[in-house]
Design a protein around this motif. Sequence first.
Motif, short mmCIF file in Angstrom:
data_model
loop_
_atom_site.label_atom_id
_atom_site.label_comp_id
_atom_site.label_asym_id
_atom_site.label_seq_id
_atom_site.Cartn_x
_atom_site.Cartn_y
_atom_site.Cartn_z
N SER A 33 13.24 16.38 -0.09
CA SER A 33 12.37 16.81 1.00
C SER A 33 12.48 18.32 1.23
O SER A 33 11.48 19.00 1.46
CB SER A 33 12.74 16.07 2.30
N ALA A 34 13.71 18.83 1.15
CA ALA A 34 13.93 20.26 1.32
C ALA A 34 13.22 21.06 0.23
O ALA A 34 12.54 22.06 0.50
CB ALA A 34 15.43 20.56 1.30
N THR A 35 13.36 20.60 -1.01
CA THR A 35 12.71 21.29 -2.13
C THR A 35 11.20 21.22 -2.01
O THR A 35 10.49 22.20 -2.28
CB THR A 35 13.16 20.66 -3.46
N ALA A 36 10.69 20.06 -1.58
CA ALA A 36 9.25 19.89 -1.43
C ALA A 36 8.68 20.85 -0.40
O ALA A 36 7.55 21.33 -0.53
CB ALA A 36 8.92 18.44 -1.04
N LYS A 37 9.46 21.16 0.63
CA LYS A 37 8.98 22.09 1.66
C LYS A 37 8.74 23.48 1.07
O LYS A 37 7.77 24.15 1.41
CB LYS A 37 9.98 22.19 2.81
N ILE A 38 9.65 23.93 0.19
CA ILE A 38 9.48 25.24 -0.44
C ILE A 38 8.24 25.24 -1.33
O ILE A 38 7.46 26.21 -1.34
CB ILE A 38 10.74 25.63 -1.23
N VAL B 79 9.42 13.83 5.36
CA VAL B 79 9.10 13.24 4.06
C VAL B 79 7.74 13.68 3.52
O VAL B 79 7.30 13.22 2.49
CB VAL B 79 9.15 11.70 4.19
N GLY B 80 7.06 14.61 4.18
CA GLY B 80 5.74 15.01 3.73
C GLY B 80 4.66 14.09 4.28
O GLY B 80 4.95 12.99 4.78
N GLY C 69 -1.51 12.85 0.69
CA GLY C 69 -0.19 12.38 0.28
C GLY C 69 0.56 13.29 -0.68
O GLY C 69 1.58 12.89 -1.24
N THR C 70 0.09 14.52 -0.84
CA THR C 70 0.74 15.42 -1.80
C THR C 70 2.22 15.62 -1.49
O THR C 70 3.07 15.57 -2.39
CB THR C 70 0.02 16.79 -1.81
N GLY C 71 2.54 15.85 -0.22
CA GLY C 71 3.94 16.07 0.14
C GLY C 71 4.81 14.87 -0.18
O GLY C 71 5.94 15.01 -0.66
N THR C 72 4.28 13.66 0.06
CA THR C 72 5.03 12.44 -0.24
C THR C 72 5.24 12.29 -1.74
O THR C 72 6.33 11.93 -2.20
CB THR C 72 4.28 11.21 0.31
N PHE C 73 4.19 12.55 -2.53
CA PHE C 73 4.33 12.49 -3.98
C PHE C 73 5.36 13.50 -4.48
O PHE C 73 6.12 13.23 -5.42
CB PHE C 73 2.97 12.75 -4.66
#
Length: 261
Positions: A185-190, A27-28, A164-168
């Motif tokens: 979550s997948a898109t955030a990883k890219i 989840v970041g 918290g950038t990944g969570t946002f």
Amino acid sequence: MPPDISLTTLVLLCAAALVAGWIDAVVGGGGLLLLPALLLGLPQVPAAQILGTNKAVAIVGTSGAAVTYVRKAPVQVKTAVRIGLAALAGSMGGAFFAAGISSELLRPVIMVVLLGVAAFVMLRPSFGTQGEGTKAPVGRARIVTAIVLVGGGIGFYDGLFGPGTGTFLVLALTAVLHLDLVTASATAKIVNVCTNAGALAMFAYQGSVLWQLAAVMAVFNLAGAMVGARMALSKGAEFVRGVLLFVVFSLVAKLAFDQWA
């Protein structure tokens, strides 16, 4: 590798990298654990080298999680890369203004926003469990909004403040593109791969990366990220939702501690 690092410290840093990779993949927010661990474990190392080493470790785990997600989740890679490039530009802008902003002023605002987000997620159990983005093509207007607001806006925040950038990213992608939490979550990883690459390139150019230490920690970070991504894919959005709430409250606690302790 710092010459005075003990075996105990190295083991603890690797353990932190492992857990941080798992959290970040689901989840970041893995940096909430990894960066403080480096700061505590290497108190004599300059802050720039801590930040550079953190990015060198994180980008490995993030890349591994991104590959795992792309292979098994319905991710629109082209859209994710566009958002990532906007986030990269936004983070550079945020970094430019960072010197003139007091983090003491930002922390209370971010805490209020996070508590509002937590309340929304708890009161809306269906949020992120049935994403429209996995069933039908996303409209052009929403993609543009994601690029400008999610990419540029959160990227700017990342350069300006960061925690918290990944969570946002996960929350914003879920809301704007109507993705389920797993696909978000997948898109955030890219997106994170793009922003981490830009930051790492700058730190590397400045010679602010402890490459040997980063290489060892990156192995554990990658292992944690791969496990986290697989668990998110197998357990689904409800699992991600639970981890999301835990990370949000942890972030609020950390910001409160930094603000008033």
